[in-house]
Design a protein around this motif. Sequence first.
Motif, PDB file in Angstrom:
ATOM      1  N   ASP A  40       0.791  -1.232   0.000  1.00  0.00           N
ATOM      2  CA  ASP A  40       0.000   0.000   0.000  1.00  0.00           C
ATOM      3  C   ASP A  40       0.824   1.283   0.000  1.00  0.00           C
ATOM      4  O   ASP A  40       0.269   2.368  -0.169  1.00  0.00           O
ATOM      5  N   SER A  41       2.118   1.185   0.215  1.00  0.00           N
ATOM      6  CA  SER A  41       2.951   2.392   0.314  1.00  0.00           C
ATOM      7  C   SER A  41       3.935   2.468  -0.845  1.00  0.00           C
ATOM      8  O   SER A  41       4.345   1.442  -1.394  1.00  0.00           O
ATOM      9  N   GLN A  74       4.658  -2.643  -4.585  1.00  0.00           N
ATOM     10  CA  GLN A  74       5.088  -1.359  -5.133  1.00  0.00           C
ATOM     11  C   GLN A  74       6.607  -1.241  -5.221  1.00  0.00           C
ATOM     12  O   GLN A  74       7.124  -0.415  -5.975  1.00  0.00           O
TER      13      GLN A  74
END
Length: 437
Positions: A327-328, A367
Amino acid sequence: MKREARTYRKWSLLIILMMIVSFISPGLVEADGFRDVSPAYKESVNYLTAKKYTNGISPTLFGTGEPITRGSAAVILANALELPMRPSETGAFSDVPARAEQAIAALKEAGIVRGKNDTYFGFADSIKRGEMALMMSHGEAYALEGEPSNVSFRDVNSRYLDAVAGLVSSGITRGKSDTHFGTDDLLKRGEFAVLVYRAEMDKLTKSMPKSYSQFADKLNSGNVKAVKLIGDSITAGAGGDGFSIPPNGRVILQDGKSTYREASYTADTWANRFRSYIASPEYGQIEFFNAGISGKTAQWLLTRKDQLISSEEDVVFVMLGTNDRIDSSLDQYEQTIRTLLSEVEKRSELMIVMAPPPSTNTIANYQFAPESINNVLKRISDENGYVFISHFDALNAYLAQHPDKSYEDLMETRSPHPTSAGYAVMWEAIQEKLQLK
């Protein structure tokens, strides 16, 4: 009526201007960074530009896919190596512009580069991968060494053999295929940024302590009263033989309707091997608390730091980052983990930072890669003097030293969790780094 008409026109113009600005603003935001830098290159490009080793080819383009010239590569390398640069009255090469004379003169003096001839450097010529290998592996550059007999590339002749062996052995690069290094292929700006960044991280790794005595000294003198592990499922021990979370286990955290409990003490994990080690009577009574919570991120723990970390902790181990990849962004993770580690250090007698092992990137839509977590934590630890253990490096080193073993022996393929064999390697790394053997 005329006044009303003029007022109407003014408001119309204002509305049009506001609409124009609203369409332009996204472009202005993008101008703060490079539009052609994908996630694969972002970490490397950010590092090189932040250090002022290089700039983009324009305010909005790094030129990631553009071939890099010998001149540009030389200037970036001279800056990264922080070679002494002295003004000279006349340049050695007629084709080198004044802005680059000192950098190339410094490289030439160190023996890292030569010109195409005595007066011509080839400043604007594109550089090939083989040339890059010679420059970067040079003893006065990154001093990369490897075993030439391990090089199996068919396009690497004797001139490049030692240099390529150094690059491959140090993990700076691999070939274009198992048999093709791409010696005569032109190097692109993005590729060169990645290579220099990896070489910088390799240099940093070699400069860091081989081991740390703080914990062993504290343990052997009977001054360790409590050890707390902060992390996610890899800290908890998921993937290890016998792993479970007992319904009556010690409560780590009560968060709303959720109760998080400590993992079982009997599973074959690095944490339980550690637990058994310090349970030896010679060290006295030590409270051991595995506060690893599956599925959690550095950001999640930071927002609950007061519930997880008291104001007077003794020894705290921190290993986080695997789940942050979902999520980051890498920038967000770095900012968060910096803040969290700073808080833990303030609240503990001794903090030990650990990078998680090298899980595969195909499990989820991550990510950024485990290598990036390793690099971030390594840089932060070096900057702040934290005790640092890299399980990413440890497992990769183990696989390199044991060709009969595979990734699947140490790590699960459908999760980011180590197997019991992987946890054993992690425990070996902890013992070695903390002088516990």
